[in-house]
Design a protein around this motif. Sequence first.
Motif, mmCIF file in Angstrom:
data_model
loop_
_atom_site.group_PDB
_atom_site.id
_atom_site.type_symbol
_atom_site.label_atom_id
_atom_site.label_comp_id
_atom_site.label_asym_id
_atom_site.label_seq_id
_atom_site.Cartn_x
_atom_site.Cartn_y
_atom_site.Cartn_z
ATOM 1 N N VAL A 227 14.435 25.383 9.728
ATOM 2 C CA VAL A 227 13.217 25.905 9.057
ATOM 3 C C VAL A 227 12.144 26.187 10.089
ATOM 4 C CG1 VAL A 227 11.820 25.353 7.070
ATOM 5 C CG2 VAL A 227 14.069 24.492 7.338
ATOM 6 N N ILE A 228 12.259 26.043 11.346
ATOM 7 C CA ILE A 228 11.115 26.224 12.222
ATOM 8 C C ILE A 228 10.546 27.604 12.325
ATOM 9 C CG2 ILE A 228 10.601 26.285 14.737
ATOM 10 C CD1 ILE A 228 10.868 23.463 13.370
ATOM 11 N N PRO A 229 11.121 28.556 12.164
ATOM 12 C CA PRO A 229 10.418 30.032 12.089
ATOM 13 C C PRO A 229 9.595 30.053 10.757
ATOM 14 C CG PRO A 229 12.745 30.263 12.624
ATOM 15 C CD PRO A 229 12.554 28.977 12.111
ATOM 16 N N GLN A 230 9.908 29.507 9.674
ATOM 17 C CA GLN A 230 8.878 29.670 8.460
ATOM 18 C C GLN A 230 7.749 28.522 8.725
ATOM 19 O OE1 GLN A 230 11.337 29.332 4.915
ATOM 20 N NE2 GLN A 230 12.985 29.295 6.026
ATOM 21 N N LEU A 231 7.722 27.777 9.834
ATOM 22 C CA LEU A 231 6.584 26.781 9.821
ATOM 23 C C LEU A 231 5.296 27.368 10.801
ATOM 24 C CD1 LEU A 231 8.455 23.339 10.256
ATOM 25 C CD2 LEU A 231 7.884 24.615 8.202
ATOM 26 N N ILE A 232 5.698 28.265 11.559
ATOM 27 C CA ILE A 232 4.747 28.940 12.519
ATOM 28 C C ILE A 232 3.518 29.389 11.688
ATOM 29 C CG2 ILE A 232 4.437 30.549 14.464
ATOM 30 C CD1 ILE A 232 6.572 28.008 14.783
ATOM 31 N N ALA B 32 13.042 24.941 20.086
ATOM 32 C CA ALA B 32 12.835 26.076 19.025
ATOM 33 C C ALA B 32 11.403 26.410 18.909
ATOM 34 C CB ALA B 32 13.304 25.772 17.631
ATOM 35 N N LEU B 33 10.651 25.758 19.356
ATOM 36 C CA LEU B 33 9.101 25.912 19.310
ATOM 37 C C LEU B 33 8.654 26.866 20.555
ATOM 38 C CD1 LEU B 33 7.421 22.726 17.867
ATOM 39 C CD2 LEU B 33 7.911 24.838 16.775
ATOM 40 N N VAL B 34 9.425 26.696 21.490
ATOM 41 C CA VAL B 34 8.908 27.521 22.796
ATOM 42 C C VAL B 34 8.460 28.995 22.553
ATOM 43 C CG1 VAL B 34 9.516 28.044 25.251
ATOM 44 C CG2 VAL B 34 10.134 25.782 24.281
ATOM 45 N N PRO B 35 9.397 29.693 21.825
ATOM 46 C CA PRO B 35 9.169 31.126 21.758
ATOM 47 C C PRO B 35 7.773 31.388 20.993
ATOM 48 C CG PRO B 35 11.480 30.711 21.308
ATOM 49 C CD PRO B 35 10.517 29.601 21.543
ATOM 50 N N TYR B 36 7.358 30.334 20.170
ATOM 51 C CA TYR B 36 6.121 30.707 19.304
ATOM 52 C C TYR B 36 4.957 30.063 19.938
ATOM 53 C CZ TYR B 36 10.045 31.282 16.227
ATOM 54 O OH TYR B 36 11.080 31.874 15.392
ATOM 55 N N CYS C 109 9.669 17.817 25.315
ATOM 56 C CA CYS C 109 10.887 18.157 24.127
ATOM 57 C C CYS C 109 11.293 19.390 24.307
ATOM 58 C CB CYS C 109 10.274 17.818 22.941
ATOM 59 S SG CYS C 109 9.957 15.841 22.472
ATOM 60 N N GLY C 110 10.391 20.313 25.032
ATOM 61 C CA GLY C 110 10.631 21.827 25.143
ATOM 62 C C GLY C 110 11.834 22.392 26.064
ATOM 63 N N GLY C 111 12.238 21.478 26.809
ATOM 64 C CA GLY C 111 13.154 21.745 28.019
ATOM 65 C C GLY C 111 12.467 22.615 29.319
ATOM 66 N N GLU C 112 13.345 23.203 29.966
ATOM 67 C CA GLU C 112 12.881 23.476 31.385
ATOM 68 C C GLU C 112 11.777 24.776 31.265
ATOM 69 O OE1 GLU C 112 16.647 25.569 30.053
ATOM 70 O OE2 GLU C 112 15.990 23.417 30.349
ATOM 71 N N ASN C 113 11.896 25.599 30.082
ATOM 72 C CA ASN C 113 10.761 26.509 29.937
ATOM 73 C C ASN C 113 9.549 26.459 29.491
ATOM 74 O OD1 ASN C 113 12.935 28.462 31.299
ATOM 75 N ND2 ASN C 113 13.904 28.708 29.274
ATOM 76 N N ALA C 114 9.361 25.019 29.054
ATOM 77 C CA ALA C 114 8.377 24.656 28.231
ATOM 78 C C ALA C 114 7.006 24.640 29.232
ATOM 79 C CB ALA C 114 8.397 23.245 27.645
#
Length: 254
Positions: A142-147, A182-186, A232-237
């Motif tokens: 559901v993450i894309p719908q929360l942005i 999943a939040l990193v691209p947003y 929590c965002g990983g190496e690209n955060a």
Amino acid sequence: MVEEKEGSGSSKPAGDSSPQLQEPLGHVKKSKQQVSEGFTIKAMMKNTLVRGPPSAGAFKERPPKPTIFRKFYERGDLPIALDHDTKGNRIAWKVEIETLDYSSYLPIFFHGLCEMTFPHEFFARQGIHDMLEHGGNKILPVIPQLIIPIKNALNLRNRQIICITLKVLQHLVASADMVGRALVPYYRQILPVLSIFKNMNVNSGDGIEYSQQKRENIGDLIQETLEALERCGGENAFINIKYMIPTYQSCILN
């Protein structure tokens, strides 16, 4: 008889009976200043006051608009009710939270982050925390719908709403695995407002800042949220946070 010479008598016109006032020597008339916009021909003239640029309004609060959460609540489509007990108000769910369709209900509750009146704001915020606690693997799809709801809440520039949204973001990234990644691209939709308010701390000198105890200090909350996103965002955060907020320092690398 002696004739009178012409001009010997001081004859004045009948209508000019008042003496004329003469200005004292050295007196200079003051001309009024005219106000002009900048970068115009009029701005280069003498006695011209150039009007400064208008404020950008980066910190100005935006008025909230009616949300779909209010619409669904007043229509009776949400399985919630208000329950009073000795500890205060809480939500009485009419169904088990685990059985809810998260792809439909969770975005609706996130739209309620913009609400500021009771009971809509209480139901929206408490409902989000309840669903995040029991969501598990249902949250990640559901993450894309929360942005968009998160972005709309932050763009109101209301200090109270920003603090509540930041606490929801901290709960969201810790609610399930891979949610932070999943939040990193947003980040480009979420972080611009945080960059504006990042350094907004109260300088109380040697006094006590009670908002720190209540977790309502917006500058500290933004720092906590950015650190949670990095962990929590990983190496690209970190590099994505640094791109949007250049003054941010890593809590992992340092």
